[in-house]
Design a protein around this motif. Sequence first.
Motif, PDB file in Angstrom:
ATOM      1  N   GLU A 186      -1.215   1.484   0.738  1.00  0.00           N
ATOM      2  CA  GLU A 186      -2.311   0.588   0.379  1.00  0.00           C
ATOM      3  C   GLU A 186      -2.569  -0.422   1.494  1.00  0.00           C
ATOM      4  O   GLU A 186      -3.720  -0.692   1.847  1.00  0.00           O
ATOM      5  CB  GLU A 186      -1.999  -0.142  -0.923  1.00  0.00           C
ATOM      6  CG  GLU A 186      -1.973   0.770  -2.125  1.00  0.00           C
ATOM      7  CD  GLU A 186      -1.405   0.093  -3.353  1.00  0.00           C
ATOM      8  OE1 GLU A 186      -0.796  -0.996  -3.224  1.00  0.00           O
ATOM      9  OE2 GLU A 186      -1.558   0.660  -4.450  1.00  0.00           O
ATOM     10  N   ARG A 210       2.513   6.704  -6.658  1.00  0.00           N
ATOM     11  CA  ARG A 210       2.449   5.997  -7.939  1.00  0.00           C
ATOM     12  C   ARG A 210       2.772   6.927  -9.098  1.00  0.00           C
ATOM     13  O   ARG A 210       3.445   6.533 -10.053  1.00  0.00           O
ATOM     14  CB  ARG A 210       1.065   5.385  -8.141  1.00  0.00           C
ATOM     15  CG  ARG A 210       1.024   3.929  -7.817  1.00  0.00           C
ATOM     16  CD  ARG A 210      -0.280   3.295  -8.248  1.00  0.00           C
ATOM     17  NE  ARG A 210      -0.882   2.750  -7.041  1.00  0.00           N
ATOM     18  CZ  ARG A 210      -1.936   3.236  -6.410  1.00  0.00           C
ATOM     19  NH1 ARG A 210      -2.574   4.271  -6.877  1.00  0.00           N
ATOM     20  NH2 ARG A 210      -2.384   2.674  -5.317  1.00  0.00           N
ATOM     21  N   LYS A 211       2.274   8.167  -9.024  1.00  0.00           N
ATOM     22  CA  LYS A 211       2.553   9.142 -10.089  1.00  0.00           C
ATOM     23  C   LYS A 211       4.045   9.442 -10.202  1.00  0.00           C
ATOM     24  O   LYS A 211       4.540   9.742 -11.283  1.00  0.00           O
ATOM     25  CB  LYS A 211       1.787  10.440  -9.836  1.00  0.00           C
ATOM     26  CG  LYS A 211       0.327  10.355 -10.146  1.00  0.00           C
ATOM     27  CD  LYS A 211      -0.358  11.694  -9.935  1.00  0.00           C
ATOM     28  CE  LYS A 211      -1.841  11.581 -10.212  1.00  0.00           C
ATOM     29  NZ  LYS A 211      -2.532  12.851  -9.964  1.00  0.00           N
ATOM     30  N   GLU A 243      -1.614   7.247  -4.327  1.00  0.00           N
ATOM     31  CA  GLU A 243      -1.751   7.731  -5.697  1.00  0.00           C
ATOM     32  C   GLU A 243      -0.621   8.704  -6.053  1.00  0.00           C
ATOM     33  O   GLU A 243      -0.058   8.651  -7.154  1.00  0.00           O
ATOM     34  CB  GLU A 243      -3.105   8.408  -5.889  1.00  0.00           C
ATOM     35  CG  GLU A 243      -3.439   8.723  -7.324  1.00  0.00           C
ATOM     36  CD  GLU A 243      -3.498   7.488  -8.204  1.00  0.00           C
ATOM     37  OE1 GLU A 243      -3.142   7.593  -9.392  1.00  0.00           O
ATOM     38  OE2 GLU A 243      -3.880   6.409  -7.713  1.00  0.00           O
TER      39      GLU A 243
END
Length: 66
Positions: free
Chosen positions: A38, A28-29, A25
């Motif tokens: 993942e 991704r940001k 996460e």
Amino acid sequence: MPATNHDPHTWREIAQTVYHGVRAEQRRKKGKSATRHEKRAEEITAKAQEREAKKAREAADRRKKK
């Protein structure tokens, strides 16, 4: 040994999965690829499910032998 009766993960696997989920996460940001984290989280889950399925098959085989 699983953390709960309803979950195939051990406490360590839960911690690793959470870690990889958080890292994915964060990446991704930043606009970066999170595929590696993942994939690792999925591998941990698959391994845990496979292990628990094997234990269930072995238990069923032991019951049949009686």
